[in-house]
Design a protein around this motif. Structure first.
Motif, mmCIF file in Angstrom:
data_model
loop_
_atom_site.group_PDB
_atom_site.id
_atom_site.type_symbol
_atom_site.label_atom_id
_atom_site.label_comp_id
_atom_site.label_asym_id
_atom_site.label_seq_id
_atom_site.Cartn_x
_atom_site.Cartn_y
_atom_site.Cartn_z
ATOM 1 N N ASP A 397 0.815 -1.205 0.000
ATOM 2 C CA ASP A 397 0.000 0.000 0.000
ATOM 3 C C ASP A 397 0.857 1.267 0.000
ATOM 4 N N ASP A 398 2.028 1.200 0.650
ATOM 5 C CA ASP A 398 2.937 2.346 0.636
ATOM 6 C C ASP A 398 3.428 2.630 -0.776
ATOM 7 N N LEU A 399 3.852 1.590 -1.464
ATOM 8 C CA LEU A 399 4.439 1.774 -2.789
ATOM 9 C C LEU A 399 3.383 2.027 -3.860
ATOM 10 N N ALA A 400 2.128 1.621 -3.586
ATOM 11 C CA ALA A 400 1.057 1.919 -4.543
ATOM 12 C C ALA A 400 0.824 3.412 -4.660
ATOM 13 N N LEU A 401 1.140 4.163 -3.621
ATOM 14 C CA LEU A 401 1.003 5.618 -3.685
ATOM 15 C C LEU A 401 2.009 6.221 -4.655
ATOM 16 N N VAL A 402 3.130 5.531 -4.828
ATOM 17 C CA VAL A 402 4.171 5.987 -5.750
ATOM 18 C C VAL A 402 3.921 5.462 -7.156
ATOM 19 N N ASN A 403 3.444 4.217 -7.239
ATOM 20 C CA ASN A 403 3.237 3.557 -8.529
ATOM 21 C C ASN A 403 1.967 2.711 -8.443
ATOM 22 N N PRO A 404 0.820 3.257 -8.857
ATOM 23 C CA PRO A 404 -0.454 2.537 -8.721
ATOM 24 C C PRO A 404 -0.545 1.252 -9.532
ATOM 25 N N THR A 405 0.327 1.051 -10.515
ATOM 26 C CA THR A 405 0.263 -0.169 -11.327
ATOM 27 C C THR A 405 1.374 -1.150 -10.976
ATOM 28 N N LEU A 406 2.006 -0.965 -9.821
ATOM 29 C CA LEU A 406 3.086 -1.856 -9.401
ATOM 30 C C LEU A 406 2.540 -3.221 -8.987
ATOM 31 N N VAL A 407 3.253 -4.288 -9.348
ATOM 32 C CA VAL A 407 3.006 -5.610 -8.791
ATOM 33 C C VAL A 407 3.968 -5.787 -7.624
ATOM 34 N N HIS A 408 3.427 -5.837 -6.423
ATOM 35 C CA HIS A 408 4.225 -5.961 -5.201
ATOM 36 C C HIS A 408 4.175 -7.424 -4.779
ATOM 37 N N ALA A 409 5.320 -8.083 -4.785
ATOM 38 C CA ALA A 409 5.363 -9.527 -4.552
ATOM 39 C C ALA A 409 6.168 -9.864 -3.306
ATOM 40 N N TYR A 410 5.603 -10.739 -2.485
ATOM 41 C CA TYR A 410 6.278 -11.206 -1.281
ATOM 42 C C TYR A 410 6.353 -12.718 -1.308
#
Length: 595
Positions: A397-410
């Motif tokens: 959610d933090d990085l979505a503010l910077v890049n709304p189309t990011l795929v954040h994978a854990y």
């Protein structure tokens, strides 16, 4: 093709249809995963047909994956023979002093996951303007990928840092309970054994092989350490672990795993929604001149050890530019022996071709720099400790503010699905989920494999999850958080055995299953269907070549067992497929080909 930006979808493969044919050991995994991703299954072909999987609908041209075991003329016709040829039997058998087959269908499972990856990548390529083309996946190449770190070490410029000799966990308590021990801290190791009054010299001598067991697939520990645990009840062993900071995990059975299983998919997806700025729909893009489907995409990888680095490595093989986020001074595993031209051979197996940027995630300025980098990236992939990303302000959610189309994978250990779970490392997850029982046949004590089965399969699941997230992004136009885990990998591997438990059947393979036959100069492994017939013939006095010829004359299929991984480079069963990288380290071929 319909524009992905106008497609309403909650799962990556919604509105697509699935058809399969061929051996269920492989295509069953593919079908299970594609259904979980949203595809609807149509009537399938026969299991005797060539292995293939087809996805149709959803505005895409048909995507097809063809799957082979390997060189049938060389006897690579099923799980057993591929394990034998690729060195899986050799690595798994190091603890026992000779090659042994995994009783679970490990290579077939890995091949199935790779086939799903290939199909997802092909659909992503279509969505980005690349012409449709079928993908071919080889189980032999999946086996080589699984042993790639061990193969790289075998071809290094120097010897292993510790002996390759039989031995290793699990340990046994006074009550006869088998358990795994885990710690990454030499102080905790010493404290655990001192609390049990182990001899000081055995404590010192045991740490190095224990520490390197992830790299060598064996751990020749001093016998005194096993004697100490056999003299102590489990309660005292647990107290020693709690006092020292080490962890213990008794081996669980497949029946116990089935009783607690929640039926969850091996990965999860959560759309990333931000109030402002709104996500921009991702529409079709011009075709890339490069043939690989992820060409032009950027993956930021903050990974340690095996799981996340392998996932990013696979994405790189599919064309993405991978940038490793390393601590100040670089990844310390770059220097892990043995080396090729001064760089760790094992590290190269997972990280060759990646760029690297040093980031101090403890420093505010460097965290801001990393956020700026994610603004231009397509994927951010990490396997930090649970909760670490949120603590750093670098969660999805933090990085979505910077890049709304990011795929954040854990890629993690337990996916928050197990209460009171131990440390989320390969051998602990094997112990907790019944893998130790699944990989050993009836009549043998359960034991997690010292080959890093779940780290590798977990890395494959991580790449699969990222690709599914990228496809969902292409179709829905927003970012996605994707999570995968070693637990999910374990459940995929043990799924056939767990289904047997559900039916009230014995989940274990029969005694002697996939045990290679000795010859005068080596070993041979018959295919599973020929095993009973081959075992009726004594080949101990024959050379390997003579033994294989005799079995062929009898209509039985078998292949030679690879025992020295350094010989794979010249093995005619893999002619020309194993190369050398710029450092001189052996490099296995890509697991898929697109044509």
């Amino acid at each position: 093709m319909a524009s992905p930006s106008t497609t309403q979808t909650a799962r990556p493969l919604d509105a697509l249809r699935l058809g399969t044919s061929g051996p269920p050991q492989i295509t069953g995994v593919v079908a299970d995963h594609l259904r979980l991703l949203g595809a609807q299954e149509e009537p399938t072909g026969r299991r005797e047909d060539p292995a293939s999987v087809t996805l149709t609908g959803g505005g895409f041209e048909p995507a097809r994956a063809n799957v082979t075991w390997g060189d049938a003329e060389a006897g690579l016709v099923d799980e057993a023979t591929v394990q034998a040829a690729t060195g899986v039997m050799a690595v798994h058998g190091r603890r026992d002093g000779g090659p042994r087959g995994l009783a679970a269908d490990y290579v077939a499972t890995a091949t199935g996951v790779l086939a799903v990856q290939g199909l997802l990548a092909a659909l992503i390529g279509q969505a980005r303007g690349t012409a449709a083309s079928p993908v071919t996946v080889g189980a032999d190449r999946a086996g080589l990928l699984a042993v790639s770190q061990y193969l790289a070490a075998a071809g290094a410029d120097e010897e292993e840092a510790t002996a390759l000799a039989p031995g290793g966990p699990p340990f046994t308590s006074a009550e006869g309970v088998l358990f795994e021990l885990e710690t990454l801290d030499p102080g905790a190791w010493a404290g655990f054994w001192r609390a049990l009054e182990a001899p000081a010299d055995a404590i010192r001598a045991g740490w190095r092989p224990f520490q390197f067991r992830y790299a060598t697939a064996c751990a020749p520990l001093p016998p005194a350490l096993h004697a100490v645990t056999r003299a102590n009840p489990l309660d005292r062993i647990r107290r020693a672990a709690a006092l020292s900071g080490a962890e213990v995990c008794p081996l669980r059975t497949l029946a116990q795993r089935h009783a607690e299983a929640d039926g969850a998919a091996p990965w999860s997806f959560r759309p990333l929604e931000v109030a402002a700025p709104p996500p921009s729909p991702v529409g079709p893009r011009a075709a890339s001149p490069a043939p690989r489907p992820l060409a032009g995409l950027t993956v930021l990888e903050a990974g340690r050890r095996i799981q996340a680095p392998l996932a990013a490595h696979l994405l790189g093989l599919l064309g993405a530019e991978v940038v490793r986020i390393e601590p100040p001074g670089g990844d310390p595993l770059r220097g892990m022996p043995p080396t090729c031209s001064g760089t760790s051979a094992r590290w190269l197996a997972l990280n060759r071709g990646k760029k690297a940027v040093e980031i101090d995630i403890k420093a505010d300025s460097d965290r801001r720099r990393l956020r700026d980098m994610t603004a231009e990236a397509d994927v951010f992939l990490h396997n930090w400790a649970p909760g670490k990303a949120a603590e750093l302000g670098l969660d999805a959610d933090d990085l979505a503010l910077v890049n709304p189309t990011l795929v954040h994978a854990y890629t993690g250990g337990w996916a928050d699905r197990i209460e009171d779970a131990p440390m989320g490392t390969d051998f602990m997850v094997q112990a907790r989920t019944g893998v130790g029982e699944a990989v050993r046949p009836e009549g043998e004590a359960p034991a997690p494999s010292l080959m890093t089965l779940l780290d590798v399969l977990g890395g494959l699941h991580g790449a699969e999850a990222v690709l599914a997230g990228l496809l969902l992004r292409e179709r829905a136009g927003h970012g996605v958080r994707v999570d995968s885990s070693l637990l999910g990998a374990a459940d995929t591997l043990t799924a056939p055995a767990l289904r047997k438990v559900a039916r009230g059947e014995n989940p274990r393979r029969p005694a002697g299953f996939r045990l290679p036959l000795p010859t005068a100069d080596g070993w041979i492994a018959p295919c599973d269907d020929s095993a009973a017939g081959a075992a009726a013939h004594d080949v101990t006095g024959l050379s390997t070549r003579e033994a294989l010829a005799r079995l062929r004359h009898l209509g039985l299929s078998a292949t030679a067992v690879t025992t020295d991984l350094s010989e794979l480079h010249h093995d005619p069963r893999f002619a020309g497929s194993i190369s050398r990288d710029a450092h001189g380290a052996p490099a296995v071929p890509d697991p898929w080909s697109f044509a």
